[in-house]
Write an enzyme that holds these catalytic residues in place. Structure first.
Site, PDB file in Angstrom:
ATOM      1  N   SER A  87       0.880  -1.181   0.000  1.00  0.00           N
ATOM      2  CA  SER A  87       0.000   0.000   0.000  1.00  0.00           C
ATOM      3  C   SER A  87       0.911   1.222   0.000  1.00  0.00           C
ATOM      4  O   SER A  87       2.086   1.111   0.392  1.00  0.00           O
ATOM      5  CB  SER A  87      -0.852  -0.006   1.274  1.00  0.00           C
ATOM      6  OG  SER A  87      -1.579   1.198   1.410  1.00  0.00           O
ATOM      7  N   TYR A 140      -2.091  -1.236  10.707  1.00  0.00           N
ATOM      8  CA  TYR A 140      -2.112  -1.537   9.261  1.00  0.00           C
ATOM      9  C   TYR A 140      -0.825  -1.014   8.627  1.00  0.00           C
ATOM     10  O   TYR A 140      -0.140  -1.742   7.900  1.00  0.00           O
ATOM     11  CB  TYR A 140      -3.341  -0.868   8.631  1.00  0.00           C
ATOM     12  CG  TYR A 140      -3.472  -1.076   7.137  1.00  0.00           C
ATOM     13  CD1 TYR A 140      -3.795  -2.320   6.612  1.00  0.00           C
ATOM     14  CD2 TYR A 140      -3.278  -0.017   6.250  1.00  0.00           C
ATOM     15  CE1 TYR A 140      -3.926  -2.512   5.238  1.00  0.00           C
ATOM     16  CE2 TYR A 140      -3.407  -0.200   4.885  1.00  0.00           C
ATOM     17  CZ  TYR A 140      -3.736  -1.441   4.380  1.00  0.00           C
ATOM     18  OH  TYR A 140      -3.855  -1.634   3.013  1.00  0.00           O
TER      19      TYR A 140
HETATM   20  N1  LIG Z   1      -8.573  -1.194  -1.447  1.00  0.00           N
HETATM   21  C1  LIG Z   1      -7.599  -0.343  -1.176  1.00  0.00           C
HETATM   22  O1  LIG Z   1      -7.794   0.882  -1.142  1.00  0.00           O
HETATM   23  C2  LIG Z   1      -6.206  -0.864  -0.925  1.00  0.00           C
HETATM   24  C3  LIG Z   1      -5.152   0.032  -1.005  1.00  0.00           C
HETATM   25  C4  LIG Z   1      -3.868  -0.414  -0.771  1.00  0.00           C
HETATM   26  C5  LIG Z   1      -3.636  -1.744  -0.486  1.00  0.00           C
HETATM   27  N2  LIG Z   1      -4.674  -2.609  -0.410  1.00  0.00           N
HETATM   28  C6  LIG Z   1      -4.376  -4.001  -0.081  1.00  0.00           C
HETATM   29  O2  LIG Z   1      -4.900  -4.841  -1.070  1.00  0.00           O
HETATM   30  C7  LIG Z   1      -5.125  -6.130  -0.519  1.00  0.00           C
HETATM   31  C8  LIG Z   1      -6.501  -6.607  -0.950  1.00  0.00           C
HETATM   32  O3  LIG Z   1      -7.472  -5.772  -0.357  1.00  0.00           O
HETATM   33  P1  LIG Z   1      -8.828  -5.373  -1.102  1.00  0.00           P
HETATM   34  O4  LIG Z   1      -8.815  -3.912  -1.270  1.00  0.00           O
HETATM   35  O5  LIG Z   1      -9.027  -6.231  -2.274  1.00  0.00           O
HETATM   36  O6  LIG Z   1      -9.887  -5.686   0.069  1.00  0.00           O
HETATM   37  P2  LIG Z   1     -11.037  -6.790   0.203  1.00  0.00           P
HETATM   38  O7  LIG Z   1     -11.986  -6.667  -0.920  1.00  0.00           O
HETATM   39  O8  LIG Z   1     -11.531  -6.650   1.596  1.00  0.00           O
HETATM   40  O9  LIG Z   1     -10.267  -8.174   0.034  1.00  0.00           O
HETATM   41  C9  LIG Z   1      -9.443  -8.676   1.053  1.00  0.00           C
HETATM   42  C10 LIG Z   1      -9.070 -10.096   0.707  1.00  0.00           C
HETATM   43  O10 LIG Z   1      -8.227 -10.614   1.753  1.00  0.00           O
HETATM   44  C11 LIG Z   1      -8.739 -11.866   2.187  1.00  0.00           C
HETATM   45  N3  LIG Z   1      -8.439 -12.065   3.601  1.00  0.00           N
HETATM   46  C12 LIG Z   1      -8.771 -11.273   4.661  1.00  0.00           C
HETATM   47  N4  LIG Z   1      -8.379 -11.829   5.800  1.00  0.00           N
HETATM   48  C13 LIG Z   1      -7.810 -13.021   5.478  1.00  0.00           C
HETATM   49  C14 LIG Z   1      -7.210 -14.078   6.237  1.00  0.00           C
HETATM   50  N5  LIG Z   1      -7.160 -14.063   7.570  1.00  0.00           N
HETATM   51  N6  LIG Z   1      -6.720 -15.129   5.563  1.00  0.00           N
HETATM   52  C15 LIG Z   1      -6.777 -15.195   4.229  1.00  0.00           C
HETATM   53  N7  LIG Z   1      -7.316 -14.242   3.447  1.00  0.00           N
HETATM   54  C16 LIG Z   1      -7.828 -13.163   4.082  1.00  0.00           C
HETATM   55  C17 LIG Z   1     -10.241 -11.793   1.934  1.00  0.00           C
HETATM   56  O11 LIG Z   1     -10.779 -13.093   1.717  1.00  0.00           O
HETATM   57  P3  LIG Z   1     -11.617 -13.951   2.792  1.00  0.00           P
HETATM   58  O12 LIG Z   1     -12.474 -13.005   3.562  1.00  0.00           O
HETATM   59  O13 LIG Z   1     -12.377 -14.908   1.919  1.00  0.00           O
HETATM   60  O14 LIG Z   1     -10.593 -14.636   3.618  1.00  0.00           O
HETATM   61  C18 LIG Z   1     -10.261 -11.029   0.610  1.00  0.00           C
HETATM   62  O15 LIG Z   1     -10.095 -11.910  -0.472  1.00  0.00           O
HETATM   63  C19 LIG Z   1      -4.959  -5.981   0.995  1.00  0.00           C
HETATM   64  O16 LIG Z   1      -3.699  -6.476   1.376  1.00  0.00           O
HETATM   65  C20 LIG Z   1      -5.003  -4.483   1.207  1.00  0.00           C
HETATM   66  O17 LIG Z   1      -4.259  -4.094   2.325  1.00  0.00           O
HETATM   67  C21 LIG Z   1      -5.955  -2.198  -0.627  1.00  0.00           C
END
Ligand SMILES: NC(=O)c1ccc[n+]([C@@H]2O[C@H](COP(=O)([O-])OP(=O)(O)OC[C@H]3O[C@@H](n4cnc5c(N)ncnc54)[C@H](OP(=O)(O)O)[C@@H]3O)[C@@H](O)[C@H]2O)c1
Length: 266
Positions: A142, A155
């Site tokens: 991120s 985070y």
């Molecule tokens: N969206 C943003 O603005 C943003 C910005 C920068 C970085 N990111 C990063 O991008 C990545 C994906 O996030 P996203 O934005 O796509 O959010 P999201 O839609 O909430 O997806 C999060 C994913 O992580 C999985 N997850 C959560 N806890 C878990 C656990 N204990 N074990 C295994 N899998 C787990 C969830 O699957 P299950 O619930 O099925 O386990 C889901 O597939 C994250 O690392 C986040 O920090 C996001």
């Protein structure tokens, strides 16, 4: 030839958001995708929505907070496919509370899932990559892995830790043809803020404005795939403010420090 063609690619966090986006975009390429997260039914949905395209799909349920399960699933995947070529680490959770209001359990959970879970999968997939003289660890960190902002102490810490770990790994294994790409998005329109933990461990269950107005996953993924195929080390993707924040912090840290105070703290 397309960089991803014929590759065995393990994607964590494949059930939602950015991970699901990687599955959708890579499904048009002839490659083997292994989809992981905790929710089997969501992984099945992602698989069925993308089936019929060129990729082959496999599903392995995985909780990044469960080191025993990581060991079992990693061994299974490595044995079945004689190692994987690329791991795309997307699994993660965010946070929405101040330091003073965040329990130690929540601080530990953020680091357990985002950092230890990610490096555990890495450690287990790396030896075969070294043996095969090819490998690529792709990590969705991120901009919060470079800068920090209010309500994201744990985070930010977990994402900063990933940078420290993977920069070392990249240097150690350069000669083994192992690449590390750190993808640093700003605000992306996913469920991340709905799933973000409050200080008491409850989900926030609210879509933040910044997320709602953020870049879409389908805008993000082609930029990421291009960077990965060029084996870039680190990229920042997102709106002007988030990306500018990275450079402001680097070159004008005092101005950054004053600016970041103005972000919402409640
Ligand atoms: N969206 C943003 O603005 C943003 C910005 C920068 C970085 N990111 C990063 O991008 C990545 C994906 O996030 P996203 O934005 O796509 O959010 P999201 O839609 O909430 O997806 C999060 C994913 O992580 C999985 N997850 C959560 N806890 C878990 C656990 N204990 N074990 C295994 N899998 C787990 C969830 O699957 P299950 O619930 O099925 O386990 C889901 O597939 C994250 O690392 C986040 O920090 C996001």
């Amino acid at each position: 030839m397309n960089y991803f063609q014929g590759k065995k690619i393990w994607i964590t966090g494949a059930s939602s958001g950015i991970g699901e986006g990687f599955v959708r975009h890579l499904s048009t390429i002839d490659c083997q995708l292994i989809l992981s997260s905790r929710r089997k039914e969501e992984l099945e949905r992602v698989k069925s929505e993308n089936q019929g395209a060129k990729a082959s799909f496999d599903i392995e349920v995985l909780d990044l907070a469960d080191s025993g399960q990581i060991e079992i699933v990693s061994n299974k995947v490595i044995e079945k496919y004689n190692g994987v070529d690329i791991v795309i680490h997307c699994g993660g959770i965010s946070q929405r509370d101040r330091v003073v209001d965040t329990s130690m359990d929540v601080q530990r959970r953020l680091v357990e899932v985002n950092y230890f879970g990610t490096i555990d999968v890495t450690k287990r997939t790396l030896p075969k990559m070294v043996e095969n003289k090819f490998g690529h660890q792709v990590v969705v960190t991120s901009v919060t892995g470079i800068i920090s902002s209010p309500l994201r102490s744990g985070y930010a810490a977990s994402k900063h830790a990933l940078h420290g770990y993977f920069d070392a790994l990249r240097a150690e294994h350069h000669a083994d043809n192992i690449a590390v790409t750190l993808l640093c998005p700003g605000y992306i329109k996913t469920n991340i803020s709905l799933n973000a933990l409050k200080g008491n461990g409850q989900k926030q269950n609210k879509m933040d404005n910044a997320q709602a107005n953020g870049m879409t996953v389908d805008e993000l993924i082609p930029i990421c795939l291009k960077a990965v195929s060029k084996r870039k080390e680190e990229i920042y993707i997102g709106g002007f403010k988030e990306v500018a924040g990275v450079y402001l912090k680097r070159f004008f840290p005092k101005i950054f420090s004053r600016a970041v105070r103005k972000l919402a703290v409640t």
